[in-house]
Motif scaffolding. Sequence first.
Motif, mmCIF file in Angstrom:
data_model
loop_
_atom_site.group_PDB
_atom_site.id
_atom_site.type_symbol
_atom_site.label_atom_id
_atom_site.label_comp_id
_atom_site.label_asym_id
_atom_site.label_seq_id
_atom_site.Cartn_x
_atom_site.Cartn_y
_atom_site.Cartn_z
ATOM 1 N N GLY A 1 50.464 30.791 20.211
ATOM 2 C CA GLY A 1 50.362 31.443 21.507
ATOM 3 C C GLY A 1 48.912 31.629 21.936
ATOM 4 N N GLN A 2 48.630 31.361 23.192
ATOM 5 C CA GLN A 2 47.273 31.511 23.714
ATOM 6 C C GLN A 2 47.298 32.117 25.109
ATOM 7 O OE1 GLN A 2 46.015 27.314 23.236
ATOM 8 N NE2 GLN A 2 44.378 28.079 21.914
ATOM 9 N N ASP A 3 46.389 33.041 25.359
ATOM 10 C CA ASP A 3 46.181 33.516 26.720
ATOM 11 C C ASP A 3 45.498 32.416 27.524
ATOM 12 O OD1 ASP A 3 47.209 35.969 25.961
ATOM 13 O OD2 ASP A 3 45.240 36.881 25.658
ATOM 14 N N ILE A 4 45.793 32.386 28.816
ATOM 15 C CA ILE A 4 45.208 31.373 29.696
ATOM 16 C C ILE A 4 44.415 32.077 30.790
ATOM 17 C CG2 ILE A 4 45.684 29.455 31.267
ATOM 18 C CD1 ILE A 4 48.251 28.942 29.686
ATOM 19 N N TYR A 5 43.189 31.600 31.006
ATOM 20 C CA TYR A 5 42.282 32.206 31.975
ATOM 21 C C TYR A 5 41.926 31.219 33.092
ATOM 22 C CZ TYR A 5 41.620 36.369 29.151
ATOM 23 O OH TYR A 5 41.835 37.544 28.480
ATOM 24 N N PHE A 6 41.537 31.783 34.212
ATOM 25 C CA PHE A 6 41.091 31.013 35.368
ATOM 26 C C PHE A 6 39.586 30.801 35.286
ATOM 27 C CE2 PHE A 6 39.796 30.788 39.914
ATOM 28 C CZ PHE A 6 40.592 29.725 40.321
ATOM 29 N N ASP A 7 39.146 29.590 35.535
ATOM 30 C CA ASP A 7 37.730 29.246 35.446
ATOM 31 C C ASP A 7 37.093 29.411 36.821
ATOM 32 O OD1 ASP A 7 35.233 27.955 35.238
ATOM 33 O OD2 ASP A 7 35.976 26.586 33.698
ATOM 34 N N ILE A 8 36.434 30.551 37.055
ATOM 35 C CA ILE A 8 35.894 30.809 38.385
ATOM 36 C C ILE A 8 34.713 29.904 38.711
ATOM 37 C CG2 ILE A 8 36.726 33.185 38.439
ATOM 38 C CD1 ILE A 8 33.870 34.115 37.912
ATOM 39 N N ASP A 9 33.974 29.461 37.710
ATOM 40 C CA ASP A 9 32.858 28.557 37.984
ATOM 41 C C ASP A 9 33.364 27.194 38.450
ATOM 42 O OD1 ASP A 9 30.900 30.456 37.323
ATOM 43 O OD2 ASP A 9 31.064 29.970 35.188
ATOM 44 N N ALA A 10 34.426 26.702 37.824
ATOM 45 C CA ALA A 10 35.010 25.440 38.271
ATOM 46 C C ALA A 10 35.566 25.580 39.687
ATOM 47 C CB ALA A 10 36.116 25.004 37.314
ATOM 48 N N ALA A 11 36.189 26.724 39.977
ATOM 49 C CA ALA A 11 36.724 26.941 41.322
ATOM 50 C C ALA A 11 35.612 27.024 42.352
ATOM 51 C CB ALA A 11 37.563 28.211 41.347
ATOM 52 N N ALA A 12 34.498 27.679 41.982
ATOM 53 C CA ALA A 12 33.368 27.785 42.901
ATOM 54 C C ALA A 12 32.761 26.422 43.190
ATOM 55 C CB ALA A 12 32.313 28.721 42.333
ATOM 56 N N GLU A 13 32.769 25.537 42.193
ATOM 57 C CA GLU A 13 32.174 24.210 42.358
ATOM 58 C C GLU A 13 33.066 23.276 43.167
ATOM 59 O OE1 GLU A 13 30.505 20.471 39.617
ATOM 60 O OE2 GLU A 13 31.201 22.338 38.665
ATOM 61 N N HIS A 14 34.380 23.387 42.992
ATOM 62 C CA HIS A 14 35.270 22.381 43.559
ATOM 63 C C HIS A 14 36.138 22.881 44.714
ATOM 64 C CE1 HIS A 14 34.168 19.541 40.434
ATOM 65 N NE2 HIS A 14 34.423 20.462 39.510
ATOM 66 N N THR A 15 36.087 24.179 45.038
ATOM 67 C CA THR A 15 36.841 24.697 46.182
ATOM 68 C C THR A 15 35.913 25.611 46.992
ATOM 69 O OG1 THR A 15 37.677 26.822 45.338
ATOM 70 C CG2 THR A 15 38.837 24.836 44.626
ATOM 71 N N ASP A 16 36.401 26.027 48.164
ATOM 72 C CA ASP A 16 35.610 26.940 48.998
ATOM 73 C C ASP A 16 36.315 28.282 49.128
ATOM 74 O OD1 ASP A 16 37.719 26.191 50.540
ATOM 75 O OD2 ASP A 16 36.550 25.646 52.312
ATOM 76 N N TRP A 17 36.806 28.785 47.966
ATOM 77 C CA TRP A 17 37.631 29.984 48.006
ATOM 78 C C TRP A 17 36.886 31.237 48.420
ATOM 79 C CZ3 TRP A 17 35.608 30.918 42.876
ATOM 80 C CH2 TRP A 17 35.441 32.262 42.563
ATOM 81 N N HIS A 18 35.612 31.394 48.147
ATOM 82 C CA HIS A 18 34.932 32.685 48.198
ATOM 83 C C HIS A 18 35.149 33.433 49.504
ATOM 84 C CE1 HIS A 18 32.876 32.843 44.380
ATOM 85 N NE2 HIS A 18 32.540 31.586 44.521
ATOM 86 N N LEU A 19 35.372 34.739 49.375
ATOM 87 C CA LEU A 19 35.564 35.594 50.538
ATOM 88 C C LEU A 19 34.251 36.209 51.014
ATOM 89 C CD1 LEU A 19 38.790 37.523 49.473
ATOM 90 C CD2 LEU A 19 38.573 35.276 50.522
ATOM 91 N N GLY A 20 33.150 35.841 50.430
ATOM 92 C CA GLY A 20 31.864 36.360 50.847
ATOM 93 C C GLY A 20 31.423 37.594 50.095
#
Length: 419
Positions: free
Chosen positions: A163-182
């Motif tokens: 069993g492993q916990d799974i985390y979201f990679d915010i650096d990858a998201a920042a590099e490849h998407t434009d999610w940021h709310l400012g």
Amino acid sequence: MHSWSRPTVPSLPGRGPVPRVFDDSTESLVETAGVDGRIGIYVCGITPYDATHLGHASTYLAFDGIQRLWIDAGLEVDYVQNVTDVDDPLLERANATGVDWRELAASQVELFRTDMAALRVLPPRDYVAVTEVVDPIADAVRRLVDAGFGYPVDTPDARDADGQDIYFDIDAAAEHTDWHLGLESRLDAATMAAFFAERGGDPDREGKRNRLDPLLWRAAREGEPSWPSAVGEGRPGWHIECSVIALDALGPHFCVQGGGSDLVFPHHEFSAAHATALTGKRFADVHAHAGMVAYQGEKMSKSLGNLVLVSGLRASGVDPSAVRLAVLAHHYRDDWEWTDAGLAEAVARLERWRDAVARPQASDAFDHEVTLLAELRGVLSSDLDTPAALKVIDEWVAGAHPTGGLVARAVDALLGVQL
């Protein structure tokens, strides 16, 4: 999951303007806009314990008000709300009280429904419990991992050896998407880490790529509820549940994501991040938030225990319309304090208004009431200025104007207060 009964919303002559609402991602007042006569809103729901306190009520009355303005403008509203019926705070309360977590959640959700119905809050079209959508959430986690936005972390205390916990990679998201709310321009790293730790995060967890990476999936532990899934036995993280419920019910893009201001970071920041990583599109046009309610000098919170419960007020004989007026006396974005004096003022205001609309009806009242309706629509459409709206009605009452019945209908339709 069923929501609660829908109050009747009286029809009014003409149409009001589509409201402008403050968007926290741009720090500006923006137009809200529907598509083909429909408009979507997602408001984060309760974790069902200690429901419903005045902080809850203030938030849901704010977004109820926005919905009422959309309806008055002729829009069909698609309103979605979740229930976080499995999460650490709920499980901790259940363990502390010796109550099964499912029974605790069910009883508190029913109390919440009853309180919302009493306050005449418009119910969501889709009222979704996390436990109803574990499979879609797990599938979304799997897709994030496959796309390079999620990663496992070694979990020695997992119930199963693999069993492993799974985390979201915010650096990858920042590099490849434009999610940021400012928000990164307004919060420094230390503040974000502090908020993250206070609000369900684990910045010091070993094995994470970034201290602020949020949990997507928690591997099964002994004594905790869990579900089999495509990413292993476990249960969802907090932020991903709202991403998936909103996307499934409203599609990849909608108008407003709402909640209390304590959700701005990390919850709304990361639920938007997850959704953008899943769809490649901006999560919502507007990120709107209600202010915090204090009591006895401190923010009203479950952890402090300084709660004023709607059910307690109702049990003591307080008219729910007075509770609603007490909340509406404050602008929804402001932080404010609940006091006995404020409630007494609302009770007195309600009595004055009811006396005024009980005057004998006069046929020549209509033109003046139409003017008053336009004034009400004007102040409310500018970021839901309810204090100004109450002043408009107060001045009409004080002027002893004749009534033709329109004022009572307008107060009901736009403010949700039944006279």
